[in-house]
Design a protein around this motif. Structure first.
Motif, mmCIF file in Angstrom:
data_model
loop_
_atom_site.group_PDB
_atom_site.id
_atom_site.type_symbol
_atom_site.label_atom_id
_atom_site.label_comp_id
_atom_site.label_asym_id
_atom_site.label_seq_id
_atom_site.Cartn_x
_atom_site.Cartn_y
_atom_site.Cartn_z
ATOM 1 N N GLY A 222 -48.588 51.209 -58.448
ATOM 2 C CA GLY A 222 -47.331 50.639 -58.100
ATOM 3 C C GLY A 222 -47.420 50.017 -56.509
ATOM 4 N N LYS A 223 -47.967 50.901 -55.648
ATOM 5 C CA LYS A 223 -47.932 50.499 -54.292
ATOM 6 C C LYS A 223 -49.250 49.415 -54.325
ATOM 7 C CE LYS A 223 -46.451 54.877 -52.274
ATOM 8 N NZ LYS A 223 -46.536 55.962 -51.172
ATOM 9 N N GLN A 224 -50.224 49.666 -54.844
ATOM 10 C CA GLN A 224 -51.351 48.826 -54.556
ATOM 11 C C GLN A 224 -50.890 47.227 -55.093
ATOM 12 O OE1 GLN A 224 -54.368 50.666 -56.979
ATOM 13 N NE2 GLN A 224 -55.390 51.801 -55.088
ATOM 14 N N ALA A 225 -50.261 47.459 -56.146
ATOM 15 C CA ALA A 225 -49.699 45.989 -56.896
ATOM 16 C C ALA A 225 -48.750 45.386 -56.066
ATOM 17 C CB ALA A 225 -49.158 46.208 -58.181
ATOM 18 N N GLU A 226 -47.839 46.362 -55.229
ATOM 19 C CA GLU A 226 -46.835 45.713 -54.503
ATOM 20 C C GLU A 226 -47.362 45.110 -53.060
ATOM 21 O OE1 GLU A 226 -42.803 47.353 -52.228
ATOM 22 O OE2 GLU A 226 -44.463 48.851 -52.419
ATOM 23 N N MET A 227 -48.722 45.580 -52.445
ATOM 24 C CA MET A 227 -49.301 44.917 -51.399
ATOM 25 C C MET A 227 -49.731 43.863 -51.917
ATOM 26 S SD MET A 227 -48.928 46.496 -48.562
ATOM 27 C CE MET A 227 -48.609 47.868 -47.364
ATOM 28 N N LEU A 228 -50.597 43.833 -53.110
ATOM 29 C CA LEU A 228 -51.437 42.840 -53.408
ATOM 30 C C LEU A 228 -50.328 41.314 -53.576
ATOM 31 C CD1 LEU A 228 -54.330 43.937 -55.835
ATOM 32 C CD2 LEU A 228 -54.685 42.551 -53.888
ATOM 33 N N TYR A 229 -49.421 41.713 -54.182
ATOM 34 C CA TYR A 229 -48.295 40.592 -54.652
ATOM 35 C C TYR A 229 -47.909 39.958 -53.278
ATOM 36 C CZ TYR A 229 -44.591 38.235 -57.145
ATOM 37 O OH TYR A 229 -43.838 37.336 -57.891
ATOM 38 N N LEU A 230 -47.562 40.774 -52.252
ATOM 39 C CA LEU A 230 -47.157 40.199 -51.324
ATOM 40 C C LEU A 230 -48.355 39.298 -50.530
ATOM 41 C CD1 LEU A 230 -45.570 43.326 -49.552
ATOM 42 C CD2 LEU A 230 -44.581 41.066 -50.034
ATOM 43 N N LEU A 231 -49.623 39.832 -50.428
ATOM 44 C CA LEU A 231 -50.823 39.258 -49.834
ATOM 45 C C LEU A 231 -51.066 37.819 -50.536
ATOM 46 C CD1 LEU A 231 -53.326 39.344 -48.013
ATOM 47 C CD2 LEU A 231 -54.365 40.571 -49.906
ATOM 48 N N LEU A 232 -51.303 37.761 -51.911
ATOM 49 C CA LEU A 232 -51.677 36.636 -52.608
ATOM 50 C C LEU A 232 -50.931 35.477 -52.680
ATOM 51 C CD1 LEU A 232 -53.707 38.615 -55.703
ATOM 52 C CD2 LEU A 232 -54.612 37.570 -53.426
ATOM 53 N N ARG A 233 -49.441 35.938 -52.348
ATOM 54 C CA ARG A 233 -48.399 34.747 -52.545
ATOM 55 C C ARG A 233 -48.431 33.890 -51.201
ATOM 56 N NH1 ARG A 233 -43.868 35.047 -55.812
ATOM 57 N NH2 ARG A 233 -42.462 35.085 -53.775
ATOM 58 N N LEU A 234 -49.207 34.398 -50.059
ATOM 59 C CA LEU A 234 -48.857 33.885 -48.665
ATOM 60 C C LEU A 234 -49.630 32.549 -48.464
ATOM 61 C CD1 LEU A 234 -49.569 36.814 -46.308
ATOM 62 C CD2 LEU A 234 -47.384 35.602 -46.901
ATOM 63 N N PRO A 235 -50.715 32.024 -49.054
ATOM 64 C CA PRO A 235 -51.374 30.523 -48.879
ATOM 65 C C PRO A 235 -50.257 29.568 -48.964
ATOM 66 C CG PRO A 235 -52.922 32.151 -50.171
ATOM 67 C CD PRO A 235 -51.652 32.910 -50.141
ATOM 68 N N GLY A 236 -49.586 29.694 -50.105
ATOM 69 C CA GLY A 236 -48.403 28.579 -50.420
ATOM 70 C C GLY A 236 -47.449 28.549 -49.325
ATOM 71 N N ALA A 237 -47.187 29.776 -48.787
ATOM 72 C CA ALA A 237 -46.094 29.957 -47.841
ATOM 73 C C ALA A 237 -46.773 29.067 -46.451
ATOM 74 C CB ALA A 237 -45.645 31.149 -47.502
ATOM 75 N N ALA A 238 -47.988 29.370 -46.337
ATOM 76 C CA ALA A 238 -48.646 28.958 -45.213
ATOM 77 C C ALA A 238 -48.759 27.573 -45.104
ATOM 78 C CB ALA A 238 -49.899 29.385 -44.942
ATOM 79 N N VAL A 239 -49.241 26.751 -46.126
ATOM 80 C CA VAL A 239 -49.313 25.438 -45.928
ATOM 81 C C VAL A 239 -47.977 24.582 -46.110
ATOM 82 C CG1 VAL A 239 -51.790 25.669 -47.267
ATOM 83 C CG2 VAL A 239 -49.632 25.393 -48.724
#
Length: 254
Positions: A222-239
């Motif tokens: 659960g903790k690994q999935a939570e971190m990955l979900y936060l991380l992998l959604r950032l490119p769209g926010a950045a651009v």
């Protein structure tokens, strides 16, 4: 008295110092693999990411699935609250870091956010592919484990959109594609059971529900999935924040 050379290591990472500079690394090892001699020339991003989180080299099936998960959620789109937060920060002239922090803060919660993914992955580990147990879990009020000061009780079935009428096409396409890639059984089961679960909770499946299932099939906690979900959604926010920031700067110059 000679000074003792500093040692940098953890369960994940080990470094050997340069002979003439104890504060510079000569060799870096991630779970035993030399990062710049072995991983950099031979591994893909998804393989390295899996190694960092799981401590072992992924199978080709897991590597491909993780790569496709990253693509599916790289840019959640302008309807997503975390993207809107980054866009608002960008148009307001905030720094790059502030825009990403805004996206993380809004995207960390229990409505389509990373904490919802955490909850679902924990339940995947507990319930497996038992339809009756999932239906019972999703229709029973879910308490916040006595952490009301951090996480309130859920007001909807995690992994489902309480405001939706039907499952959207991108979610159905993603689930079908993932179920054909999965090295495990949860995604194919969710593909087969989606309609039954949606009818039980009277809400359509959400993207967070699909991604949580995929991360479970990848062996994440659960903790690994939570971190990955936060991380992998950032490119769209950045651009999105960059585009609006540039637009704002150009308007100011005019």
């Amino acid at each position: 008295m000679s000074k003792q050379k500093p040692s940098y290591h953890s369960n994940i990472w080990f470094e050997e110092a340069e002979s003439n500079d104890p504060f510079a690394a000569k060799n870096c090892y991630c779970h035993g693999y030399n990062v710049f001699e072995d991983i950099l020339p031979k591994a893909s991003w998804s393989e390295y990411l899996y190694l960092l989180f799981k401590g072992e080299r992924p199978t080709s099936e897991k590597s491909i699935l993780l790569e496709k998960v990253a693509i599916a959620i790289a840019n959640p789109g302008m309807r997503d609250e975390s993207i809107r937060a980054a866009m608002n920060a960008g148009v307001g002239g905030s720094t790059a870091a502030s825009s990403l922090i805004a996206a993380i803060g809004v995207g960390a919660g229990q409505y389509g956010g990373a904490r919802e993914v955490y909850t679902l992955v924990e339940q995947w580990h507990a319930l497996g592919t038992n339809l009756e147990k999932w239906q019972s879990f999703l229709t029973t009020p879910i308490e916040a484990n006595n952490q009301i000061d951090i996480w309130p009780d859920y007001e909807h079935a995690p992994g489902f959109n309480p405001n939706g009428e039907t499952c959207s096409l991108p979610i159905k396409e993603t689930l079908e594609f993932f179920s054909n890639l999965s090295p495990s059984s949860a995604l194919p089961w969710l593909q087969e059971s989606r309609v039954a679960l949606e009818e039980k909770v009277n809400s359509p499946l959400s993207m967070s529900g699909v991604i949580a299932c995929a991360l479970f099939d990848l062996g994440m906690t659960g903790k690994q999935a939570e971190m990955l979900y936060l991380l992998l959604r950032l490119p769209g926010a950045a651009v999105h924040s960059i585009c609006l920031l540039y637009t704002s700067d150009a308007a100011d110059e005019e």
